[in-house]
Design a protein around this motif. Structure first.
Motif, PDB file in Angstrom:
ATOM      1  N   GLY A   3      -4.311   6.524   6.702  1.00 38.34           N
ATOM      2  CA  GLY A   3      -2.604   6.514   5.930  1.00 38.34           C
ATOM      3  C   GLY A   3      -2.589   5.140   6.014  1.00 38.34           C
ATOM      4  O   GLY A   3      -3.500   3.728   6.033  1.00 38.34           O
ATOM      5  N   PRO A   4      -0.828   4.759   5.105  1.00 42.30           N
ATOM      6  CA  PRO A   4      -0.907   3.900   4.761  1.00 42.30           C
ATOM      7  C   PRO A   4      -0.798   2.615   6.267  1.00 42.30           C
ATOM      8  O   PRO A   4      -1.019   1.299   5.349  1.00 42.30           O
ATOM      9  N   LEU A  42     -10.866   3.649   0.515  1.00 45.65           N
ATOM     10  CA  LEU A  42      -9.622   3.292   1.692  1.00 45.65           C
ATOM     11  C   LEU A  42      -9.175   4.931   1.556  1.00 45.65           C
ATOM     12  O   LEU A  42      -9.127   5.725   2.976  1.00 45.65           O
ATOM     13  N   ARG A  43      -8.505   5.011   0.867  1.00 46.12           N
ATOM     14  CA  ARG A  43      -7.791   6.560   0.699  1.00 46.12           C
ATOM     15  C   ARG A  43      -8.897   7.192   1.319  1.00 46.12           C
ATOM     16  O   ARG A  43      -8.741   8.824   0.918  1.00 46.12           O
ATOM     17  N   SER A  44     -10.436   8.122   0.168  1.00 48.58           N
ATOM     18  CA  SER A  44     -10.996   9.019   0.328  1.00 48.58           C
ATOM     19  C   SER A  44     -12.238   8.949   1.835  1.00 48.58           C
ATOM     20  O   SER A  44     -12.296   9.444   2.503  1.00 48.58           O
ATOM     21  N   VAL A  49       0.807  -1.117   0.069  1.00 46.31           N
ATOM     22  CA  VAL A  49       0.010  -0.002  -0.074  1.00 46.31           C
ATOM     23  C   VAL A  49       0.722   1.545  -0.072  1.00 46.31           C
ATOM     24  O   VAL A  49       0.589   2.739  -0.429  1.00 46.31           O
ATOM     25  N   GLY A  84      -8.466  -0.014  -1.872  1.00 44.57           N
ATOM     26  CA  GLY A  84      -7.969   0.980  -1.911  1.00 44.57           C
ATOM     27  C   GLY A  84      -8.634   2.966  -2.408  1.00 44.57           C
ATOM     28  O   GLY A  84      -8.176   3.849  -1.150  1.00 44.57           O
ATOM     29  N   GLU A  85      -8.716   2.923  -3.393  1.00 48.39           N
ATOM     30  CA  GLU A  85      -9.306   4.262  -3.782  1.00 48.39           C
ATOM     31  C   GLU A  85     -10.378   4.309  -2.608  1.00 48.39           C
ATOM     32  O   GLU A  85     -10.649   5.552  -2.154  1.00 48.39           O
ATOM     33  N   ARG A 102      -4.301   1.787   5.907  1.00 45.03           N
ATOM     34  CA  ARG A 102      -5.413   0.851   4.764  1.00 45.03           C
ATOM     35  C   ARG A 102      -4.657  -0.391   4.784  1.00 45.03           C
ATOM     36  O   ARG A 102      -5.436  -1.431   4.076  1.00 45.03           O
ATOM     37  N   GLU A 147      -5.931  -3.921  -2.812  1.00 48.25           N
ATOM     38  CA  GLU A 147      -5.053  -2.613  -3.065  1.00 48.25           C
ATOM     39  C   GLU A 147      -5.721  -1.893  -4.086  1.00 48.25           C
ATOM     40  O   GLU A 147      -6.769  -1.187  -3.883  1.00 48.25           O
ATOM     41  N   ARG A 188      -9.476   8.548   4.523  1.00 53.51           N
ATOM     42  CA  ARG A 188      -8.512   9.786   4.424  1.00 53.51           C
ATOM     43  C   ARG A 188      -7.365   8.892   5.987  1.00 53.51           C
ATOM     44  O   ARG A 188      -6.901   9.261   6.723  1.00 53.51           O
TER      45      ARG A 188
END
Length: 231
Positions: free
Chosen positions: A137-138, A131-133, A50, A128-129, A141, A124, A135
Motif C-alpha cells: 500500500g501507499p 513495489l506495487r507488484s 507515492v 514504484g512498479e 511503499r 518512485e 502489493r
C-alpha cells in the motif's frame, strides 16, 4: 581593524562564556526544529510522492510555494497566537526558546516536505512498479522509498538545518532577543553590530560558519561511506 580581529581571536581562543552560551542556544533551537520538521516533512513528502488523491498537484504547488515563506510573517502569526490576548497566550510560550523552535519548525517543515517529495518521486519512478507488484500500500511503499533514499534525504535535512541556523526574522519576533534567554547567533550578530561590539559579532559569525561547515563535512563523510558500502 587589527585590534578588532585580535579581540575576536581572543574570544574564540578563550571559549568566551557569552559566545558559547549563545552558540549552544542557537544549536539547540535549530536542531530541535530540524528534528521536528524532518519527522513531519519527510513522511508528508513521501506520501505525496507515492499516493494518488484528488488535489495532489495543488498540494505539491502549495508545498513548493511555502518553501519561500517569509520568516517575519511566520513570526508575526505565532506572536499573535502566543501573545497574552491570543488563543495560546495562557501557555506562556512567547519569548521562550520553545516559541523559537516552533517558528523554525514551521519554516523548515515545508522545505523538508517539498524536497523530500521530489527525491522520493524520482525513486518512485524507478522502484514504484516493483513495489506495487509486491502489493504494498501507499504507506508501506513510502516507507520503503524513504529507506532506499535515506542518504539522499540527508541533503534535505542539511538544507533545513542551514535555513534554521541562519534564520533571523521569526526568532527575533517570537523570542525577543533577550540576553541569556533567547539570544541566538544571528540575532546577536545583528544587535552587536549595531552596538559597535564587532569582536563579539565576528566571534559569533565565526562559530556560525564553523558549525555549518562541520555539519556539511559530517554529511559528506557519511554519504561517501554510504557510496562505498552500498554502491
Amino acid at each position: 581593524m587589527a585590534e578588532t580581529l585580535q579581540d575576536t581571536v581572543a574570544k574564540l581562543a578563550s571559549l568566551d562564556r557569552e559566545v558559547m552560551a549563545i552558540a549552544w542556544l542557537s544549536l539547540r533551537v535549530s536542531l530541535s526544529a530540524v528534528l521536528f520538521g524532518s519527522c513531519l516533512g519527510i513522511p508528508l513528502g513521501a506520501l505525496v510522492a507515492v499516493a494518488a488523491f484528488r488535489g495532489r498537484q495543488t498540494l505539491v504547488g502549495l508545498l513548493n510555494a511555502l518553501m519561500g515563506l517569509p520568516p517575519v510573517i511566520v513570526g508575526l502569526v505565532l506572536y499573535l497566537l502566543l501573545s497574552r490576548s491570543g488563543p495560546l497566550g495562557p501557555v506562556g510560550l512567547l519569548f521562550t526558546p520553545e516559541a523559537m523552535i516552533a517558528a523554525q519548525t514551521v519554516l523548515v517543515t515545508p522545505l523538508v516536505a517539498a524536497l523530500s517529495r521530489q527525491i522520493l518521486a524520482d525513486a518512485e519512478a524507478h522502484l514504484g512498479e516493483q513495489l506495487r507488484s509486491l502489493r504494498l500500500g501507499p504507506v508501506r511503499r513510502a516507507a520503503a522509498l524513504v529507506y532506499d533514499a535515506r542518504f539522499s534525504l540527508l541533503t534535505v535535512v542539511l538544507a533545513a538545518f542551514g535555513r534554521a541556523i541562519s534564520e533571523v526574522g521569526a526568532v527575533l519576533v517570537v523570542g525577543g532577543n533577550i540576553a541569556g534567554q533567547t539570544r541566538t547567533m544571528t540575532t546577536a550578530i545583528s544587535l552587536e553590530t549595531q552596538k559597535g561590539d564587532l569582536p563579539l559579532a565576528l566571534a559569533l559569525g565565526a562559530v556560525l560558519i564553523g558549525l555549518v561547515l562541520a555539519v556539511n563535512a559530517a554529511a559528506a563523510l557519511l554519504r561517501a561511506y554510504a557510496a562505498r558500502a552500498y554502491g
